[in-house]
Design an enzyme around this catalytic site. Structure first.
Site, PDB file in Angstrom:
ATOM      1  N   TYR A  56       0.847  -1.212   0.000  1.00  0.00           N
ATOM      2  CA  TYR A  56       0.000   0.000   0.000  1.00  0.00           C
ATOM      3  C   TYR A  56       0.868   1.241   0.000  1.00  0.00           C
ATOM      4  O   TYR A  56       1.842   1.317   0.746  1.00  0.00           O
ATOM      5  CB  TYR A  56      -0.907   0.021   1.247  1.00  0.00           C
ATOM      6  CG  TYR A  56      -2.360  -0.078   0.860  1.00  0.00           C
ATOM      7  CD1 TYR A  56      -2.978   0.989   0.207  1.00  0.00           C
ATOM      8  CD2 TYR A  56      -3.095  -1.224   1.099  1.00  0.00           C
ATOM      9  CE1 TYR A  56      -4.298   0.901  -0.193  1.00  0.00           C
ATOM     10  CE2 TYR A  56      -4.419  -1.313   0.705  1.00  0.00           C
ATOM     11  CZ  TYR A  56      -5.021  -0.255   0.058  1.00  0.00           C
ATOM     12  OH  TYR A  56      -6.314  -0.336  -0.344  1.00  0.00           O
ATOM     13  N   GLU A  58      -0.519   4.863  -0.430  1.00  0.00           N
ATOM     14  CA  GLU A  58      -1.319   6.084  -0.614  1.00  0.00           C
ATOM     15  C   GLU A  58      -0.445   7.330  -0.496  1.00  0.00           C
ATOM     16  O   GLU A  58       0.397   7.434   0.403  1.00  0.00           O
ATOM     17  CB  GLU A  58      -2.431   6.150   0.438  1.00  0.00           C
ATOM     18  CG  GLU A  58      -3.606   5.268   0.086  1.00  0.00           C
ATOM     19  CD  GLU A  58      -4.767   5.425   1.049  1.00  0.00           C
ATOM     20  OE1 GLU A  58      -4.679   6.243   1.981  1.00  0.00           O
ATOM     21  OE2 GLU A  58      -5.763   4.706   0.866  1.00  0.00           O
ATOM     22  N   ASP A 202      -7.074  13.591 -24.885  1.00  0.00           N
ATOM     23  CA  ASP A 202      -7.128  12.182 -24.478  1.00  0.00           C
ATOM     24  C   ASP A 202      -6.459  11.372 -25.592  1.00  0.00           C
ATOM     25  O   ASP A 202      -7.042  11.139 -26.647  1.00  0.00           O
ATOM     26  CB  ASP A 202      -8.585  11.750 -24.290  1.00  0.00           C
ATOM     27  CG  ASP A 202      -8.706  10.292 -23.860  1.00  0.00           C
ATOM     28  OD1 ASP A 202      -7.719   9.543 -24.004  1.00  0.00           O
ATOM     29  OD2 ASP A 202      -9.796   9.891 -23.409  1.00  0.00           O
ATOM     30  N   THR A 228      -4.383   6.062 -21.594  1.00  0.00           N
ATOM     31  CA  THR A 228      -4.199   4.716 -21.070  1.00  0.00           C
ATOM     32  C   THR A 228      -2.774   4.301 -21.414  1.00  0.00           C
ATOM     33  O   THR A 228      -2.118   4.922 -22.263  1.00  0.00           O
ATOM     34  CB  THR A 228      -5.185   3.714 -21.704  1.00  0.00           C
ATOM     35  OG1 THR A 228      -5.066   3.797 -23.123  1.00  0.00           O
ATOM     36  CG2 THR A 228      -6.617   4.004 -21.291  1.00  0.00           C
ATOM     37  N   LYS A 231      -2.654   0.514 -24.796  1.00  0.00           N
ATOM     38  CA  LYS A 231      -3.066   0.386 -26.207  1.00  0.00           C
ATOM     39  C   LYS A 231      -1.800   0.437 -27.066  1.00  0.00           C
ATOM     40  O   LYS A 231      -0.966  -0.459 -26.962  1.00  0.00           O
ATOM     41  CB  LYS A 231      -4.106   1.451 -26.535  1.00  0.00           C
ATOM     42  CG  LYS A 231      -5.380   1.311 -25.669  1.00  0.00           C
ATOM     43  CD  LYS A 231      -6.443   2.303 -26.075  1.00  0.00           C
ATOM     44  CE  LYS A 231      -7.761   2.073 -25.382  1.00  0.00           C
ATOM     45  NZ  LYS A 231      -7.867   2.704 -24.067  1.00  0.00           N
ATOM     46  N   ARG A 237      -2.354  -2.595 -18.191  1.00  0.00           N
ATOM     47  CA  ARG A 237      -3.590  -1.818 -18.113  1.00  0.00           C
ATOM     48  C   ARG A 237      -3.437  -0.762 -17.023  1.00  0.00           C
ATOM     49  O   ARG A 237      -3.308  -1.101 -15.837  1.00  0.00           O
ATOM     50  CB  ARG A 237      -4.775  -2.722 -17.790  1.00  0.00           C
ATOM     51  CG  ARG A 237      -4.899  -3.906 -18.698  1.00  0.00           C
ATOM     52  CD  ARG A 237      -6.243  -4.538 -18.598  1.00  0.00           C
ATOM     53  NE  ARG A 237      -7.198  -3.710 -19.284  1.00  0.00           N
ATOM     54  CZ  ARG A 237      -7.367  -3.725 -20.610  1.00  0.00           C
ATOM     55  NH1 ARG A 237      -6.651  -4.513 -21.369  1.00  0.00           N
ATOM     56  NH2 ARG A 237      -8.257  -2.938 -21.170  1.00  0.00           N
TER      57      ARG A 237
HETATM   58  C1  LIG Z   1     -10.003   7.591 -25.861  1.00  0.00           C
HETATM   59  C2  LIG Z   1     -10.226   6.746 -24.656  1.00  0.00           C
HETATM   60  N1  LIG Z   1     -10.221   7.325 -23.449  1.00  0.00           N
HETATM   61  C3  LIG Z   1     -10.418   6.622 -22.322  1.00  0.00           C
HETATM   62  C4  LIG Z   1     -10.617   5.260 -22.384  1.00  0.00           C
HETATM   63  C5  LIG Z   1     -10.915   4.536 -21.097  1.00  0.00           C
HETATM   64  O1  LIG Z   1      -9.961   3.650 -20.758  1.00  0.00           O
HETATM   65  P1  LIG Z   1     -10.283   2.426 -19.752  1.00  0.00           P
HETATM   66  O2  LIG Z   1     -11.056   1.447 -20.565  1.00  0.00           O
HETATM   67  O3  LIG Z   1      -8.915   1.986 -19.383  1.00  0.00           O
HETATM   68  O4  LIG Z   1     -11.057   2.981 -18.615  1.00  0.00           O
HETATM   69  C6  LIG Z   1     -10.605   4.604 -23.605  1.00  0.00           C
HETATM   70  C7  LIG Z   1     -10.816   3.145 -23.658  1.00  0.00           C
HETATM   71  O5  LIG Z   1     -11.082   2.548 -24.626  1.00  0.00           O
HETATM   72  C8  LIG Z   1     -10.412   5.365 -24.781  1.00  0.00           C
HETATM   73  O6  LIG Z   1     -10.432   4.812 -25.982  1.00  0.00           O
END
Ligand SMILES: Cc1ncc(COP(=O)(O)O)c(C=O)c1O
Length: 421
Positions: A56, A58, A202, A228, A231, A237
């Site tokens: 842990y 935090e 994002d 993320t 990918k 993950r």
């Molecule tokens: C553009 C985008 N943002 C956020 C996410 C969310 O990711 P997670 O599935 O890890 O929560 C995804 C997932 O496919 C995504 O394609």
């Protein structure tokens, strides 16, 4: 066989071990074309499966709420420094559990419930967490959505600007989950600055392409960047939030204590390894090959009469409307899976069908590129896809099974990290 081997799991829980082995075999035998998936390296697998899961932590390095952080502090700092150096940013938070909580942290950092957010609508290619109605982000915030042009399939910046001027969002999200073209972060930044909004890029799908120089970076345009790590970036993950120094405190506070408790230290270690891998020269080759493969596959699909949204791709992802093939996305995806080709059904812009039974499929090349496939194999992949879709219309399972055998034979020559025959 799963690599690294799982002898203790096999002894302690053979039922579970059999399922894990089955999944490893499945990943080996299938042409995995879900655009958001990949194969991590054995080093990432090992790092993610360590005793770090016992701890842990935090808080943040040197400011923890638990003792015993002599090594975890160094591991998290390593991941942070690697992220900062790879993407060229002032600040990195590597604790978000996944992409959705990372995006939620952006809301917590910059908005109050009821404030306005502008994001791409889900059916047009955006993500649930960019304010879509069924998501907490759409329920708790005043969400306004932009889309793509019906004619070109490209983001309509006149629409984005008009909406931003009218609605005065506090945050604008740029990026999405089914966008086959380059994202113009500079154009988004111009609009965000004009209306005084925070620009959140994002880059979940394209982080690896950006790290590898195969897609323009949002750094210098966006105030915050969420991604993320699993990918195109080819890590475990997890997720990261990158930002300028100006927003560092707000982001850190939003992640912890705002949204989360203890970080997943085993994941942080896997992220650190993946970031190191992504900084090597051969990752640039990988990123370029992902895009070259997607372009070659898109061209071969168009030749075989597939109707691609925006006519093709600039990145790792292809979105196809199957209406002209006389089949919906869902039955096609199921038939393709039987044929050894794994992808997902997807809405297409202006879809007239329901989200659970949409018109399209979404596919991508990150995973098959990791296996070592190149442009040379893409015409054959397009042939299989065309044959499988035609077979699905005719309910010809024999053809699907024949293709699955051919896919299996091809993949036998392309090793999979995490599996040994
Ligand atoms: C553009 C985008 N943002 C956020 C996410 C969310 O990711 P997670 O599935 O890890 O929560 C995804 C997932 O496919 C995504 O394609």
């Amino acid at each position: 066989m799963h690599v690294p081997p799982i002898p203790h799991l096999t002894a302690a829980d053979p039922e579970l071990a059999r399922l894990v082995e089955g999944e490893a075999q499945r990943q080996h035998d299938k042409l995995r074309m879900i655009a958001s998936e990949n194969y991590v390296s054995e080093a990432v697998l090992e790092a993610s499966g360590t005793v770090l899961t016992n701890k842990y932590s935090e808080g943040y390095a040197a400011k923890r709420y638990y003792e015993g952080q002599q090594f975890v502090d160094q591991i998290e700092t390593l991941a942070i420094e690697r992220a900062k150096s790879l993407f060229g940013v002032d600040h990195a938070n590597v604790q978000p559990y996944s992409g959705s909580p990372a995006n939620l942290a952006v809301y917590l950092a910059f908005l109050n419930p009821g404030d306005t957010v502008l994001g791409m609508s889900l059916p047009m290619g955006g993500h649930l967490t960019h304010g879509w109605s069924v998501s907490a982000t759409g329920k708790w915030f005043n969400s306004v959505s932009y889309g793509v042009s019906r004619e070109t399939g490209l983001i309509d910046f006149d629409e984005v600007r008009d909406l931003a001027r009218r609605e005065r969002p506090k945050v604008i999200f740029a990026g999405g989950t089914a966008i086959p073209r380059t994202i113009d972060f500079a154009a988004f930044a111009e609009i965000a600055h004009e209306v005084g909004a925070v620009l959140a890029a994002d880059i979940a799908h394209i982080a690896g392409l950006i790290a590898g120089g195969a897609h323009p970076t949002p750094v210098g345009h966006a105030d915050v960047i969420t991604t993320t790590t699993h990918k195109t970036l080819r890590g475990p993950r997890g997720a990261m939030i990158l930002s300028t120094e100006e927003h560092a405190k707000a982001i850190d506070r939003a992640v912890f204590p705002g949204l989360q408790g203890g970080p997943h230290n085993h994941t942080t270690a896997g992220i650190a390894v993946a970031l190191r891998e992504a900084a090597q020269p051969d990752f640039r080759d990988y990123a370029a090959q992902v895009v070259a493969n997607a372009k070659a596959l898109a061209a071969a699909l168009v030749e075989r009469g597939f109707d691609l949204i925006s006519g093709g791709t600039d990145n790792h992802l292809i979105l196809a409307d199957l209406t002209s093939k006389g089949i919906g996305g869902k039955p096609a995806a199921k038939a393709l899976d039987r044929a050894g080709i794994e992808l997902n059904y997807n809405t297409v812009p202006y879809d007239t069908r329901k989200p659970f039974d949409p018109s399209g499929i979404r596919l991508g090349t990150p995973a098959l590129t990791t296996r070592g496939l190149t442009e040379a194999q893409m015409p054959q992949v397009a042939v299989w896809m065309d044959e499988a879709v035609t077979a699905a219309v005719k309910e010809d399972d024999g053809t699907l099974d024949r293709i699955a055998g051919e896919v299996h034979d091809l993949l036998a020559s392309y090793p999979m990290p995490g599996y040994k025959a």
